[in-house]
Motif scaffolding. Structure first.
Motif, PDB file in Angstrom:
ATOM      1  N   LEU A 130     -12.503  41.542  36.082  1.00  0.00           N
ATOM      2  CA  LEU A 130     -11.256  42.073  35.538  1.00  0.00           C
ATOM      3  C   LEU A 130     -11.021  41.382  34.212  1.00  0.00           C
ATOM      4  CD1 LEU A 130      -8.837  43.920  36.393  1.00  0.00           C
ATOM      5  CD2 LEU A 130      -7.611  41.849  37.288  1.00  0.00           C
ATOM      6  N   GLY A 131     -11.357  39.972  34.083  1.00  0.00           N
ATOM      7  CA  GLY A 131     -11.065  39.537  32.656  1.00  0.00           C
ATOM      8  C   GLY A 131     -12.160  39.203  31.633  1.00  0.00           C
ATOM      9  N   ALA A 132     -13.151  40.190  31.855  1.00  0.00           N
ATOM     10  CA  ALA A 132     -14.058  39.936  30.968  1.00  0.00           C
ATOM     11  C   ALA A 132     -13.937  39.989  29.377  1.00  0.00           C
ATOM     12  CB  ALA A 132     -15.299  41.308  31.181  1.00  0.00           C
ATOM     13  N   ALA A 133     -12.915  41.009  29.179  1.00  0.00           N
ATOM     14  CA  ALA A 133     -12.493  40.843  27.726  1.00  0.00           C
ATOM     15  C   ALA A 133     -11.873  39.801  27.026  1.00  0.00           C
ATOM     16  CB  ALA A 133     -11.439  42.294  27.496  1.00  0.00           C
ATOM     17  N   LEU A 134     -11.064  39.301  28.277  1.00  0.00           N
ATOM     18  CA  LEU A 134     -10.266  37.978  27.860  1.00  0.00           C
ATOM     19  C   LEU A 134     -11.307  36.917  27.620  1.00  0.00           C
ATOM     20  CD1 LEU A 134      -7.658  36.418  27.184  1.00  0.00           C
ATOM     21  CD2 LEU A 134      -7.575  36.062  29.617  1.00  0.00           C
ATOM     22  N   ALA A 135     -12.359  36.706  28.412  1.00  0.00           N
ATOM     23  CA  ALA A 135     -13.323  35.779  28.421  1.00  0.00           C
ATOM     24  C   ALA A 135     -13.954  35.886  26.933  1.00  0.00           C
ATOM     25  CB  ALA A 135     -14.342  35.962  29.370  1.00  0.00           C
ATOM     26  N   ARG A 136     -14.342  36.998  26.551  1.00  0.00           N
ATOM     27  CA  ARG A 136     -15.089  37.024  25.207  1.00  0.00           C
ATOM     28  C   ARG A 136     -14.145  36.772  24.142  1.00  0.00           C
ATOM     29  NH1 ARG A 136     -17.499  42.043  27.802  1.00  0.00           N
ATOM     30  NH2 ARG A 136     -19.874  41.888  27.838  1.00  0.00           N
ATOM     31  N   ILE A 137     -12.991  37.133  24.176  1.00  0.00           N
ATOM     32  CA  ILE A 137     -12.026  36.643  23.170  1.00  0.00           C
ATOM     33  C   ILE A 137     -11.894  35.333  23.048  1.00  0.00           C
ATOM     34  CG2 ILE A 137      -9.590  36.843  22.574  1.00  0.00           C
ATOM     35  CD1 ILE A 137      -9.439  39.673  23.601  1.00  0.00           C
ATOM     36  N   GLU A 138     -11.610  34.615  24.189  1.00  0.00           N
ATOM     37  CA  GLU A 138     -11.473  33.073  24.177  1.00  0.00           C
ATOM     38  C   GLU A 138     -12.563  32.379  23.395  1.00  0.00           C
ATOM     39  OE1 GLU A 138      -9.380  31.400  27.840  1.00  0.00           O
ATOM     40  OE2 GLU A 138      -9.913  33.513  28.482  1.00  0.00           O
ATOM     41  N   ILE A 139     -13.851  32.636  24.085  1.00  0.00           N
ATOM     42  CA  ILE A 139     -15.152  32.207  23.490  1.00  0.00           C
ATOM     43  C   ILE A 139     -15.141  32.446  22.054  1.00  0.00           C
ATOM     44  CG2 ILE A 139     -17.728  32.056  23.725  1.00  0.00           C
ATOM     45  CD1 ILE A 139     -17.100  33.520  26.765  1.00  0.00           C
ATOM     46  N   ARG A 140     -15.093  33.604  21.632  1.00  0.00           N
ATOM     47  CA  ARG A 140     -15.369  34.080  19.974  1.00  0.00           C
ATOM     48  C   ARG A 140     -14.154  33.444  19.301  1.00  0.00           C
ATOM     49  NH1 ARG A 140     -15.080  39.367  20.536  1.00  0.00           N
ATOM     50  NH2 ARG A 140     -12.813  39.789  20.080  1.00  0.00           N
ATOM     51  N   SER A 141     -12.858  33.152  19.620  1.00  0.00           N
ATOM     52  CA  SER A 141     -11.797  32.568  19.082  1.00  0.00           C
ATOM     53  C   SER A 141     -12.399  30.906  18.864  1.00  0.00           C
ATOM     54  CB  SER A 141     -10.490  32.561  19.680  1.00  0.00           C
ATOM     55  OG  SER A 141     -10.142  33.980  19.505  1.00  0.00           O
ATOM     56  N   LEU A 142     -12.842  30.378  19.939  1.00  0.00           N
ATOM     57  CA  LEU A 142     -13.002  29.108  20.001  1.00  0.00           C
ATOM     58  C   LEU A 142     -14.237  28.631  18.904  1.00  0.00           C
ATOM     59  CD1 LEU A 142     -14.632  26.088  20.935  1.00  0.00           C
ATOM     60  CD2 LEU A 142     -12.404  25.997  20.815  1.00  0.00           C
ATOM     61  N   PHE A 143     -15.245  29.572  18.836  1.00  0.00           N
ATOM     62  CA  PHE A 143     -16.156  29.325  18.028  1.00  0.00           C
ATOM     63  C   PHE A 143     -16.191  29.910  16.579  1.00  0.00           C
ATOM     64  CE2 PHE A 143     -18.699  28.749  21.986  1.00  0.00           C
ATOM     65  CZ  PHE A 143     -19.220  27.346  21.615  1.00  0.00           C
ATOM     66  N   ALA A 144     -15.234  30.634  16.291  1.00  0.00           N
ATOM     67  CA  ALA A 144     -14.795  31.126  14.825  1.00  0.00           C
ATOM     68  C   ALA A 144     -13.980  30.228  14.391  1.00  0.00           C
ATOM     69  CB  ALA A 144     -13.770  32.285  15.267  1.00  0.00           C
TER      70      ALA A 144
END
Length: 416
Positions: A365-379
């Motif tokens: 259910l939270g796949a989109a949120l997980a991708r956003i979190e990981i991307r934001s941290l590394f960005a």
């Protein structure tokens, strides 16, 4: 020393095996080659079939009527299985989305679904970016050396998911401890105690916290996910107390621990593959594919179980009605038939048909949120990261369900 397929199968029921990545993947590769549908009879566990090929796991995930989650949703000792059945009969068992099948699963999943759709995620983006900046700033203030897991990656995603729920920051440390105890039940360092009663005590502490939250949100609804869960109705009735509490627990824990493991494991992979780190820093447009490669590489959810509702065959092997199968996601995500050079970390890997989020009706259910979190941290981190190296030995959680690194000591230089 040469490993047998029997020994390889037993590794899937051995929490310490998951913490020895090289040995564990050696076992999985052997099973994929020689016994991809493999009968495991491990001491202390009910027997199960280990499913290690991507195609076979996809077949099972697609056919959710033939292969169901209940009554054995994840691998536990026979003692814990028995305790869960007893608690279920008493009406005090954890019943999350991973324990449910349709039609109940579809109805209960819908309660939180809108909060994880792309539109809602775009609304969360500003808060996620703010938290990512805060944690990179925290790294900058730590003097060029830290345990990235303990000081960054376990905190950042927890703050994101608890912000979504609408919980006060003063409660975050307590919920972090409970989350680590719940998922660290096989790790002597993280768990509360060694027996089933200790595991149940952790769960009951979770329930006590969220029972108070439910009462508060029903008395005074707010505009957050916690209120949506507390006030959800199915056929005009509130969810039962334990179904409501179970919903909170799965959001607060699965929404945190898996992302934390991917972020720390992703940074570890970049440290181990400096050419890929340099490639990603030179071409930030690769970040979306790099995020999915980190997710594939780490695969924080190690397994789910399914039970056959009728006699059937998987990979040419007969599975009898009532027999259980362990779906090994780390194995599927290193399957040589699906991934070119699966043991190469490639920030530009495309396509990337990993199964780290599952597939079909039980897709995370939270796949989109997980991708956003990981991307934001590394960005936030990568443009400032001038150098990074290990400052000690990384250590992994002993688990058979969810986990990753529990320590990642690093030495680094940040700009600004």
């Amino acid at each position: 020393m040469t490993m047998t397929t029997t020994e390889a199968g037993l590794a899937l029921a051995d929490p310490s095996a998951y913490a020895d990545e090289a040995r564990f993947h050696e076992a999985l590769a052997l099973l994929r080659r020689e016994s991809p549908v493999h009968r495991v009879e491990a001491p202390g566990y009910e027997p199960f079939w280990a499913i290690t090929r991507h195609a076979d796991i996809m077949e099972i995930e697609r056919n959710h009527a033939l292969f169901v989650n209940a009554p054995r949703s994840l691998l536990q000792t026979a003692e814990l299985d028995a305790l869960h059945k007893q608690r279920e009969a008493e009406g005090i068992a954890l019943r999350t989305l991973i324990h449910m099948d349709d039609p109940q699963h579809r109805v209960v999943r819908a309660i939180g679904a809108d909060w994880f759709r792309p539109k809602a995620m775009r609304a969360m983006q500003e808060r996620v970016n703010e938290l990512a900046r805060n944690y990179v700033e925290r790294m900058a203030g730590l003097g060029g050396e830290c345990d990235f897991v303990q000081q960054v990656s376990v905190h950042y995603p927890l703050y994101v998911i608890l912000s979504l729920l609408g919980l006060p920051e003063s409660d975050f440390p307590r919920l972090l401890q409970l989350t680590q105890e719940l998922f660290g039940g096989n790790d002597t360092e993280l768990r509360r105690g060694a027996d089933a009663d200790d595991a149940m005590a952790t769960l009951l502490d979770f329930f006590a916290y969220f029972q108070d939250l439910t009462t508060a949100r029903r008395n005074a609804p707010t505009d957050d996910l916690a209120s949506a869960i507390a006030n959800a109705r199915v056929e005009g009735e509130y969810l039962s107390d334990f179904d409501t509490l179970s919903y909170y627990v799965i959001v607060a824990t699965a929404g945190h621990d898996t992302t934390s493991s991917t972020i720390s494991g992703g940074l570890h992979a970049l440290v181990q593959h400096p050419d890929e780190l340099a490639r990603l820093r030179q071409d930030p447009s690769l970040l979306p594919t790099a995020v999915d490669e980190m997710i594939r590489w780490v695969t924080p959810v190690k397994e789910f179980m399914r039970t056959a509702t009728a006699d059937t065959k998987i990979g040419g092997v007969t599975i009898r009605q009532g027999e259980s199968m362990l779906l090994s996601y780390p194995s599927a995500n290193r399957d040589e038939d699906v991934f070119d050079e699966p043991f190469r970390f490639d920030v530009g890997r495309d396509p990337n048909k990993h199964l780290a989020f599952g597939f079909g009706v039980h897709y995370c259910l939270g796949a989109a949120l997980a991708r956003i979190e990981i991307r934001s941290l590394f960005a936030e981190l990568l443009p400032r990261l001038e150098s990074v190296e290990l400052a000690g030995r990384p250590e992994s959680v002993a688990t058979t369900f969810v986990g990753g690194l529990k320590r990642l000591p690093i030495r680094y230089t940040l700009k600004g």
